[in-house]
Design an enzyme around this catalytic site. Structure first.
Site, PDB file in Angstrom:
ATOM      1  N   ILE A 111       0.881  -1.162   0.000  1.00  0.00           N
ATOM      2  CA  ILE A 111       0.000   0.000   0.000  1.00  0.00           C
ATOM      3  C   ILE A 111       0.926   1.222   0.000  1.00  0.00           C
ATOM      4  O   ILE A 111       1.569   1.525   1.000  1.00  0.00           O
ATOM      5  CB  ILE A 111      -0.992  -0.014   1.186  1.00  0.00           C
ATOM      6  CG1 ILE A 111      -1.943   1.179   1.113  1.00  0.00           C
ATOM      7  CG2 ILE A 111      -0.281  -0.079   2.511  1.00  0.00           C
ATOM      8  CD1 ILE A 111      -3.140   1.059   2.044  1.00  0.00           C
ATOM      9  N   GLU A 145       2.377  -6.544   7.150  1.00  0.00           N
ATOM     10  CA  GLU A 145       3.591  -6.146   7.853  1.00  0.00           C
ATOM     11  C   GLU A 145       3.735  -4.635   7.749  1.00  0.00           C
ATOM     12  O   GLU A 145       3.411  -4.049   6.715  1.00  0.00           O
ATOM     13  CB  GLU A 145       4.843  -6.805   7.255  1.00  0.00           C
ATOM     14  CG  GLU A 145       4.985  -8.292   7.542  1.00  0.00           C
ATOM     15  CD  GLU A 145       4.270  -9.165   6.524  1.00  0.00           C
ATOM     16  OE1 GLU A 145       4.093 -10.373   6.773  1.00  0.00           O
ATOM     17  OE2 GLU A 145       3.871  -8.613   5.467  1.00  0.00           O
ATOM     18  N   ASN A 150       7.095   3.108  11.475  1.00  0.00           N
ATOM     19  CA  ASN A 150       5.984   3.762  10.780  1.00  0.00           C
ATOM     20  C   ASN A 150       4.760   3.812  11.700  1.00  0.00           C
ATOM     21  O   ASN A 150       3.779   3.090  11.524  1.00  0.00           O
ATOM     22  CB  ASN A 150       5.656   3.033   9.475  1.00  0.00           C
ATOM     23  CG  ASN A 150       4.756   3.852   8.559  1.00  0.00           C
ATOM     24  OD1 ASN A 150       4.183   4.855   8.968  1.00  0.00           O
ATOM     25  ND2 ASN A 150       4.633   3.417   7.322  1.00  0.00           N
ATOM     26  N   TYR A 157      -3.966   1.410  10.814  1.00  0.00           N
ATOM     27  CA  TYR A 157      -4.408   0.016  10.847  1.00  0.00           C
ATOM     28  C   TYR A 157      -5.199  -0.284  12.129  1.00  0.00           C
ATOM     29  O   TYR A 157      -6.219  -0.980  12.096  1.00  0.00           O
ATOM     30  CB  TYR A 157      -3.212  -0.921  10.720  1.00  0.00           C
ATOM     31  CG  TYR A 157      -2.464  -0.775   9.413  1.00  0.00           C
ATOM     32  CD1 TYR A 157      -3.152  -0.583   8.215  1.00  0.00           C
ATOM     33  CD2 TYR A 157      -1.072  -0.804   9.365  1.00  0.00           C
ATOM     34  CE1 TYR A 157      -2.478  -0.433   7.015  1.00  0.00           C
ATOM     35  CE2 TYR A 157      -0.387  -0.661   8.158  1.00  0.00           C
ATOM     36  CZ  TYR A 157      -1.093  -0.465   6.993  1.00  0.00           C
ATOM     37  OH  TYR A 157      -0.422  -0.317   5.800  1.00  0.00           O
TER      38      TYR A 157
END
Length: 212
Positions: A111, A145, A150, A157
């Site tokens: 992504i 993952e 990050n 998420y």
């Protein structure tokens, strides 16, 4: 600004590789996305800026060619009813996402959003599209993952119900950084679907999106 989310096509590969190189060390080769499009386990989507066309040399040539063909087709239509529609100019890809689905387990393989389009919510739009695509293909859960550094992506998420279930040491080849392994709740559950609908509605109230 309006964005279009659609399946990735072979003509998108050059832009997809360019975006991939922005996110990773260019000394390492990009995945073979052309081969991925042939992979029956994989599904890739792109998000396009509806107000922009590619401006590099190659795609600039293709854009001019498309416009020429469009004008030619329009002239032919005047004399030949039922002629095919004019050729569309190439899409300017702002980002992309990919999944693999094996049996009832999905995996988010990528992504990535262009640098100039980051912090506009496009990653979130791609995530919701990837979740829907995974469920459409029969996945009950989606794993991914994410770099330990990050924290912005981790926050996104978690917003969608992902939780940390493990850690992969030295997972990223460019800098040997560890990855956190995260997984979603049951994609078919009422709680997840309610959360997805609410978040998707809130996101799309801020950004105009067309899904193809």
């Amino acid at each position: 600004m309006t964005y279009l989310i659609r399946p990735m096509r072979p003509e998108d590969i050059s832009q997809v590789n360019e975006i991939d190189r922005q996110a990773f060390d260019p000394r390492f080769p990009s995945p073979d996305y052309r081969q991925e499009l042939k992979n029956k386990l994989a599904a890739y989507i792109v998000i396009c800026d509806g107000n922009k066309t590619p401006d590099n040399h190659h795609n600039g040539v293709m854009t001019r060619l498309a416009r020429l063909l469009s004008g030619f087709a329009s002239r032919r239509e005047h004399h030949q009813p039922g002629a095919p529609p004019p050729a569309a100019p190439p899409s300017y890809i702002a980002g992309f996402a990919g999944i693999w689905v094996l049996a009832d387990e999905g995996h988010l393989t990528a992504i990535i959003v262009r640098k100039e389009y980051r912090r506009r919510g496009l990653g979130e739009l791609l995530l919701t599209a990837a979740l829907e695509k995974a469920r459409e293909r029969g996945a009950r859960t989606l794993t991914l993952e994410v770099r330990v550094s990050n924290t912005a992506a981790q926050s996104l998420y978690r917003k969608y119900g992902f939780r940390e279930v493990g850690r992969r040491p030295k997972y990223y080849t460019d800098n040997r950084e560890d990855a956190l392994l995260m997984t979603s709740e049951d994609l078919d559950s009422a709680s997840f679907q309610r959360r997805l609908r609410e978040l998707k509605r809130a996101r799309r109230e801020k950004t105009a999106v067309i899904t193809a």
